[in-house]
Design a protein around this motif. Sequence first.
Motif, short mmCIF file in Angstrom:
data_model
loop_
_atom_site.label_atom_id
_atom_site.label_comp_id
_atom_site.label_asym_id
_atom_site.label_seq_id
_atom_site.Cartn_x
_atom_site.Cartn_y
_atom_site.Cartn_z
N GLU A 311 9.97 -9.62 5.67
CA GLU A 311 10.66 -8.42 6.15
C GLU A 311 9.86 -7.68 7.20
O GLU A 311 10.43 -7.03 8.09
CB GLU A 311 10.96 -7.49 4.97
N GLU A 312 8.53 -7.78 7.14
CA GLU A 312 7.69 -7.09 8.11
C GLU A 312 7.59 -7.83 9.45
O GLU A 312 7.02 -7.30 10.39
CB GLU A 312 6.28 -6.89 7.54
N ILE A 313 8.12 -9.04 9.54
CA ILE A 313 8.11 -9.77 10.81
C ILE A 313 9.25 -9.22 11.67
O ILE A 313 10.43 -9.42 11.36
CB ILE A 313 8.29 -11.28 10.57
N LYS A 314 8.92 -8.52 12.71
CA LYS A 314 9.92 -7.90 13.57
C LYS A 314 10.39 -8.82 14.69
O LYS A 314 11.34 -8.49 15.40
CB LYS A 314 9.36 -6.61 14.17
N ASP A 315 9.71 -9.94 14.87
CA ASP A 315 10.07 -10.88 15.92
C ASP A 315 11.16 -11.82 15.39
O ASP A 315 10.89 -12.69 14.55
CB ASP A 315 8.84 -11.68 16.36
N SER A 316 12.39 -11.64 15.85
CA SER A 316 13.50 -12.46 15.34
C SER A 316 13.33 -13.93 15.70
O SER A 316 13.74 -14.81 14.94
CB SER A 316 14.83 -11.94 15.89
N TYR A 317 12.74 -14.21 16.86
CA TYR A 317 12.53 -15.61 17.24
C TYR A 317 11.56 -16.29 16.28
O TYR A 317 11.75 -17.44 15.90
CB TYR A 317 12.00 -15.67 18.67
#
Length: 1006
Positions: A311-317
């Motif tokens: 959830e803390e990964i803000k990079d959608s790629y």
Amino acid sequence: MGEVEEKAVLEKVGNVVASINGSKHVDQVISAVYSLAALLFPLETLSFIGSISEKYRDEVRSVEALSENQTKEWWKVFYKGAAFPALARVLLYDVASDWLVCFPISARKNVYDVFFVKGRMTEVVQAIVPCLQNRGSTSYDTSAVYSNAERLLVLCLVENDGAFQMVKEFNFQCESEELTGDKLKQAISMLAQLVTSIPDKARPGISSALSSHLFFKSITTQLLSGAEEWDKNLPDGVDSCNKIYTHDTIVFIGEIVARICRRGSADVLLSELIPRVLCQARNFLSGTANVSVNKTFELKPGLRFWSRVIEEIKDSYAVERLSEQLLHQLAAQNTNDIEAYWILWILFHRSYENQPLIRSMFVDKFLLWKVFPICCLRWILHFAILECSPDNTLLTKAYHAHRLVETMQRLVSVWSKREFVQSSRLEQQAYVTAALGLCLEKMSKEDLDATKDAIHSILQGVSCRLESPDHLVRKMASSVALVFSKVVDPQNPLYLDDNCHDETIDWEFKPTMSDRSSVAKSHHKDEEADKVKGLDMAKEANGVDDADMGKKVKGRKQKLLEFKLVDPDEVIDPAALNGELISDGEGDDFGSEDSDSLSDTSLEPYDLTDDDADLKRKFSQLVDVVGALRKSDDVDGVEGALNVAEKLVRASPDELKYVASDLARTLVQVRCSDFTVEGEEESAEEKRQKALVALIVTCPLESLEALHTLLYSATVDVSQRIMILDVMTGAAQELASMKFLKPEYQPRNLISSVSDKPWFIPRNIGPPGASSWKEISTPGTLLNWSYSYERELPPRPGQIQRGKTRRWSLQSSVNENQLEQSQNQFPQYAAAFMLPAMLGFDKKRHGVDLLGRDFIVLGKLIFMLGVCIKSAAMHPEASVLASPLLDMLRVREISHHIEPYVRRSVLFAASCILVAIHPTHVASALMAGNTEIPRGLEWIRTWAHDIAESDTDRECYMLAMTCLQLHSELALQTSRALESTEGTFGTETLGLPSALASGMIKIPRV
């Protein structure tokens, strides 16, 4: 941290630095560094004191150690303030460059390395990693600094679990008042960037531990261990998503994971992540009831941190790359449906609920645009649509019916369109068909009735697929029709295919028995041909004559070809069958006697092998080639047309310009994988590309018009667009280096000199010993229309005499020597290559998104444009076409594209522009007041400088430096061209800018 303590630490660091700078011997440096290390760490002097000279041993012994509490205070002040960065710079540059090679191993380990190994790892990484960047400084030994920095990184991060220590440091500073909010996030992001950039900055081949694979594997293991320990140490009843406990620890781990995935090492990360999650899930599911497993997972220590990290990964790629690799690796490991579902739930359930982008990724992108194995498709549907485990028999209606209906409607709206059948890859169609079929299997008639126009769309999609000549496409239609009929009326299923009678439908669309029968027939034919060839070989080996072999072959051939039609209603006597078998066995002698009485002509052998070369169609017209390529069901015809296409095009027939457009479109739309044997696709693809290159070279305008129309068309896929750009690149290069034969020019005297002899008598010029010329007559003719003379010549030294005389005549043969010359034919067609391709590149069409998912096509397009502008180098066309190309490259979505591949292509195209433009054209533009090209060149300089300073990709950095070098050379040549015009034109009458009028030109420093 008190002011007195910080002041004392800074004063001590200053004294140590001064002692190091004034040292004349390595032992002085060791003594000075130890005087500070003894105040920060518990050290044993006996471990290294024997390696230094007697003169400095007393100084080492005289250093007094502090108490344990004082040592901790000094350590905190030293690493949290400005003391450590100041000392680290001296240790990493001055000491490493001048003294470290002289350090004894024991002294280096206990006095030098201890500042980094036992220090605060978050500060240590920020001090060491910048040493790997070359700043052009000449005051230090660069090689020594690099080697020491790489050694320390391996020692700290790999051998001493530095990443695990950083996680623990974040655990203890959760309530720190130093950084909060955005500043904290920025500091964590910068630290994560430094850690993940180490493999790119390290020198290749020096240390295997810093290679991308091994380094990221070690970092991942440490981070997961640290996160699991952090989760287990949380107080009971505390949610792992509580901001007090996760705002820096989990954020740091999420940043590291995102950047590892962004750098293309998601498979390395998952090789460590999947076994941990799978083991925990198996252990937990073995003793847990199915109904309460969701809530129990959220409260289980050691399992709560997984979803929070994702959830803390803000990079959608990065999340998309991680998800794709996860599904593929789970499928490769043959994970069962239940375990795969719970792995997806553990990792993504919070992100799926709270982030619309993640929800859209699973529901839309993974069902409509990607292609996964069918097992992965079932996992996606259970996780994202049905929201229940595959073994959840107690809660068969636990999924959201509304979400299932919406998903089915989206799938059927795409699946039913004729454009999707015509333009999409076969794998994509099979995948979407399977998704639609699996959704229909989970629906009831009431759910189907609640949809809008779904029944009409399904029938439309089935009908347009039944018209296809491809058996697999028709099988997709029959499978969907079968499952649809079972939903509408389970008692009356609709079978459109004779092979679809099983209860369960194979959505993987494996070959059926009918498909295998055709393969078996062809295999049977091959076996019969091999038998005939074996008879020929046996005849040669055993010395059997042709007549005897002809009997055997003919008899065997007749047995193979004689088939009797049997009436199904006829009553057959078994005794008659036995009698036939007996008579066949006893009649061999009579048969032999009858065969002996036959004429000799009937015993002559005949060749059973068919001459395939005579049966194959031969093409001599391009119209026939186009027609054969369009018949996809005629495999031999398509293959033969591809074999001769290039030769016919290179011959430049009169019909070429009339069929060039149709031939170009047909060659692009040919599917080489449909008619070639597995393993030979590259050969057919190479023939097709060579034919297209030849077509563009021989007939550029007509063929380019057709290719540009297809480039952005929705009827072609990504591979065809890439192929179009590749052939255009090859054609541009071939036109730029076009070669032709030109007769060698030999000047002659048109008017002979006046002499006593007639003009037609040759002169007596030649080597010494040559005889005089004598007139000869040509035998067999009554009249001589020309004069012929001959004389004898002496042999030259070392010459092998092949004849006695040499003849000379007025009609002597002309020298046939020809010179091979090259001429650039591309500039006249440069605009036709480039301008239509640049038109509308930023428009998002159906199936075309160059600025988004089709970034590979965008990179290929920019590369092709760079090759074109380079092929027109030093021609006026290059200066004209440079302006629109620069306008395209300056678009922010291109010049600052998130993919390094696109940025490399832009840098390559910019370099080609700098090579192609002639300096005099730039000078004339400046003198005429035209600032369009100079502004574009100035943008290249500033942009390349920014890329060289900030881009993390090594190849982008190298290309940017090349751009700067080429720009400086162009600026220098332009300044010289301007100086040459000063003697003819005055600067006051030219209206030049003030900087140019003053004789100044900006040349960048490389």
